[in-house]
Scaffold this active site. Structure first.
Site, PDB file in Angstrom:
ATOM      1  N   LYS A 184     -10.597  -0.716  10.274  1.00  0.00           N
ATOM      2  CA  LYS A 184     -10.783  -1.952   9.502  1.00  0.00           C
ATOM      3  C   LYS A 184     -11.071  -3.139  10.417  1.00  0.00           C
ATOM      4  CE  LYS A 184      -8.245  -0.284   5.605  1.00  0.00           C
ATOM      5  NZ  LYS A 184      -7.073  -0.248   4.762  1.00  0.00           N
TER       6      LYS A 184
ATOM      7  N   ASP B  17       2.909  -4.648   8.155  1.00  0.00           N
ATOM      8  CA  ASP B  17       1.750  -3.776   7.995  1.00  0.00           C
ATOM      9  C   ASP B  17       0.516  -4.674   8.059  1.00  0.00           C
ATOM     10  OD1 ASP B  17      -0.378  -2.336   7.096  1.00  0.00           O
ATOM     11  OD2 ASP B  17       0.514  -1.754   5.185  1.00  0.00           O
TER      12      ASP B  17
ATOM     13  N   CYS C 236      -4.920   2.597  -3.554  1.00  0.00           N
ATOM     14  CA  CYS C 236      -3.680   3.107  -2.944  1.00  0.00           C
ATOM     15  C   CYS C 236      -2.519   2.155  -3.173  1.00  0.00           C
ATOM     16  CB  CYS C 236      -3.854   3.384  -1.456  1.00  0.00           C
ATOM     17  SG  CYS C 236      -5.025   4.677  -1.120  1.00  0.00           S
TER      18      CYS C 236
ATOM     19  N   HIS D 250       0.869  -1.177   0.000  1.00  0.00           N
ATOM     20  CA  HIS D 250       0.000   0.000   0.000  1.00  0.00           C
ATOM     21  C   HIS D 250       0.912   1.236   0.000  1.00  0.00           C
ATOM     22  CE1 HIS D 250      -2.819   2.905   1.870  1.00  0.00           C
ATOM     23  NE2 HIS D 250      -3.801   2.085   1.518  1.00  0.00           N
TER      24      HIS D 250
ATOM     25  N   GLN E 219      -4.658  -4.745   6.847  1.00  0.00           N
ATOM     26  CA  GLN E 219      -5.652  -5.554   6.154  1.00  0.00           C
ATOM     27  C   GLN E 219      -5.817  -6.923   6.810  1.00  0.00           C
ATOM     28  OE1 GLN E 219      -8.545  -5.213   4.146  1.00  0.00           O
ATOM     29  NE2 GLN E 219      -7.059  -3.695   3.489  1.00  0.00           N
TER      30      GLN E 219
END
Lengths: 150, 407
Positions: free
Chosen positions: B227, B201, B365, B124, B204
């Site tokens: 999220k 990261d 993104c 991302h 998600q």
């Protein structure tokens, strides 16, 4: 199934999307400007041939959604033979129509561009319809940088 | 599947009752942001109605109550990702701020000209741009491990890019554009063999699977609340205590200090050293409520249910003529990115919206991912634990109808 969408996606728009008019790289163009909306990925290059302040020919290349493709395709058809001032006036009318400034669409002035009037009900898509015209505006002002409506 | 309490869960999310363009909402844009259960909404209302004051400040009852709730949420986050200590849980605005924090503190302290930061081609923008900014400032070099046409990391190429110059490996746990789940265990082991810290990261991944930072042995793990069925504007930076201790502070201000004079300032201990200013108190409480909600359902149950949804959606999507899936990794979370022959994703997005279906159309993104697959954008249906097979049927019917309409 898509009854609500018929105002936006009229058959003329599908037709221009499937078979865009004046879709070629113009050799010896007097003006060449890129329009690019990076968020959605609509990208076009507009070519103009000028005789004084008159647009004698217009073409484009690129890829985008049906609304942006139909809009630029229709635009290249209608601006041919127009003076800069006439084209700018049309740009203003088109802008007012798609952003809903004009309640009533002035059919006489706007002609076949009226098929894009439905876009004003879809604020997220106005930028798709107006990219072509902002690019034309930059070309007429002889600006070189890439144009965006996002 | 039969034991998953889908009806109860759906009833907990009030927005799922909304009508969009006179049709029942089918919300499939969860990778952009998830909807919130009533329990989370209520927790925020309750906080402002009964338990709100500034934290860590007052001796008065409300401040003590607010501090208890705020620190209680930190405890919940710690347990949720199995950190060793609440000192390792820093509240930030979201995953983006967490990565920027690491770049500006750990990065500036440890990364010099000629050093390398290793990422993957499926990141991302939030795990690309902060490193480009750091590289521009320091003269360090950003290295990018390639992906294949299925959207999977080419692991041997990744391994080849690890060298003595590598000072940080920063990779996405699960790709938001492709759904790919990276082989993070292997990645971490390879980096550890050379003593290179690893940042995951998890923006998600976190709503889709159980995450155990100690089992993973990652050095940093970042995610956003929004999220994870929690409010927007709140996120978490997990870092190993020793690393966080050694890092300089990020922002200066109140709460992050122990003692201030005009001559010098002594910084506060962890985690407060990185939490300057009045924090986002109510949304931290909301994050705690979201975690309570998920713990009750069980993340393994969520993962199993969503795997069934994804299998169902993938099989149906493959039967649609002219549909090309973007991202077909073997290890994949509940994301279906696709393009349709000669139909631009924005037209797909508008048309599905007219049927009440919310999908994302765009570059997500992740513009380098779009360039790799040579598409300007994709349409993306991303699933959450409240979605159903019936909703996937509505999506697929919608796609087939719009293909017909375009002709």
């Amino acid at each position: 199934m898509f009854d609500d969408l018929r105002d936006l996606y009229q058959e003329v728009i599908f037709d221009h999307n499937r078979n865009p008019r004046n879709f070629y790289v113009m050799e010896g163009a007097d003006r060449k400007v890129e329009g690019f909306n990076p968020l959605c990925g609509d990208r076009l290059t507009l070519f103009l041939k000028m005789d004084g302040d008159k647009i004698t020919d217009a073409s484009f290349q690129g890829s985008g959604c049906a609304i942006s493709t139909a809009s630029v395709s229709l635009m290249t058809e209608v601006v041919k033979g127009k003076t800069e001032a006439e084209a700018e006036a049309l740009f203003k009318q088109f802008h007012d129509m798609t952003t809903g400034k004009e309640e009533e669409v002035n059919l006489e002035a706007i002609g076949k561009l009226a098929v894009l009037a439905g876009v004003r009900e879809y604020p997220a898509r106005v930028k798709c319809a107006t990219l072509a015209w902002h690019t034309l505006d930059a070309a007429l002002k002889n600006e070189q940088e890439s144009i965006s409506t996002e | 599947m039969t034991t998953f309490p889908i009806e109860k869960i759906r009833a907990d999310f009030p927005i799922l009752q909304e009508k969009i363009r006179n049709k029942p909402l089918v919300y499939l844009d969860n990778a952009a942001s998830c909807q919130k259960p009533q329990q989370v909404i209520d927790s925020i209302v309750h906080c402002y109605s009964h338990e709100y004051a500034n934290v860590h400040r007052g001796v008065h009852t409300l401040s003590v109550r607010a501090t208890d709730r705020y620190e209680g949420a930190r405890e919940k986050v710690k347990d949720f990702i199995n950190a060793q200590s609440t000192k390792e849980i820093i509240f930030v605005r979201g995953a983006t701020e967490a990565i920027n924090l690491i770049a500006q503190t750990f990065g500036k302290a440890n990364i010099k000209a000629g050093d390398e930061i290793l990422i993957t081609a499926m990141e991302h923008h939030s795990n690309i741009v902060p490193w480009q900014m750091l590289c521009a400032e320091t003269g360090a070099v950003l290295k990018v491990a390639p992906i294949n046409l299925q959207g999977e990391l080419i692991y041997p190429e990744f391994e080849k890019l690890i060298s003595d110059k590598t000072k940080l490996v920063s990779v996405v746990h699960m790709s938001n554009a492709l759904g790919t789940i990276n082989p993070v265990e292997k990645i971490i082991a390879a980096a550890k063999a050379r003593n290179i810290p690893v940042l995951l990261d998890g923006a998600q991944a976190i709503p889709h699977m159980a995450v155990d930072v100690q089992a993973l042995d990652c050095d940093f793990y970042v995610f956003s609340g929004h999220k994870l069925y929690a409010p927007s504007g709140i996120g978490v930076l997990y870092g190993k205590q020793a690393l966080l201790e050694a890092m300089p502070p990020y922002q200066g201000g109140g709460d992050m200090i122990r003692k201030v004079t005009f001559e010098e300032t002594e910084y506060n201990t962890l985690p407060y050293k990185f939490e300057a200013g009045t924090p986002n108190i109510a949304d931290v409480v909301g994050l705690g409520a979201a975690i309570d909600y998920l713990v009750e359902i069980g993340m393994d149950n969520v993962a199993a249910y969503e795997a069934e949804l994804l299998d169902y959606a993938t099989a149906k999507a493959k039967q649609v003529k002219g549909l090309r899936l973007i991202g077909e990794a073997k290890e994949k979370g509940a994301i279906l990115s696709f393009v349709l022959d000669k139909i631009h994703p924005h037209d797909i997005g508008t048309m599905l919206d007219s049927l009440g279906i919310a999908v994302r159309a765009g570059h997500h993104c992740a513009m380098p991912v779009m360039d790799f697959f040579e598409v300007p954008a994709t349409a993306r249906a991303s699933f959450a634990m409240y979605n159903t097979k019936e909703e996937i049927d509505v999506l697929i019917d919608g796609i087939e109808s719009l293909i017909e309409m375009f002709g």
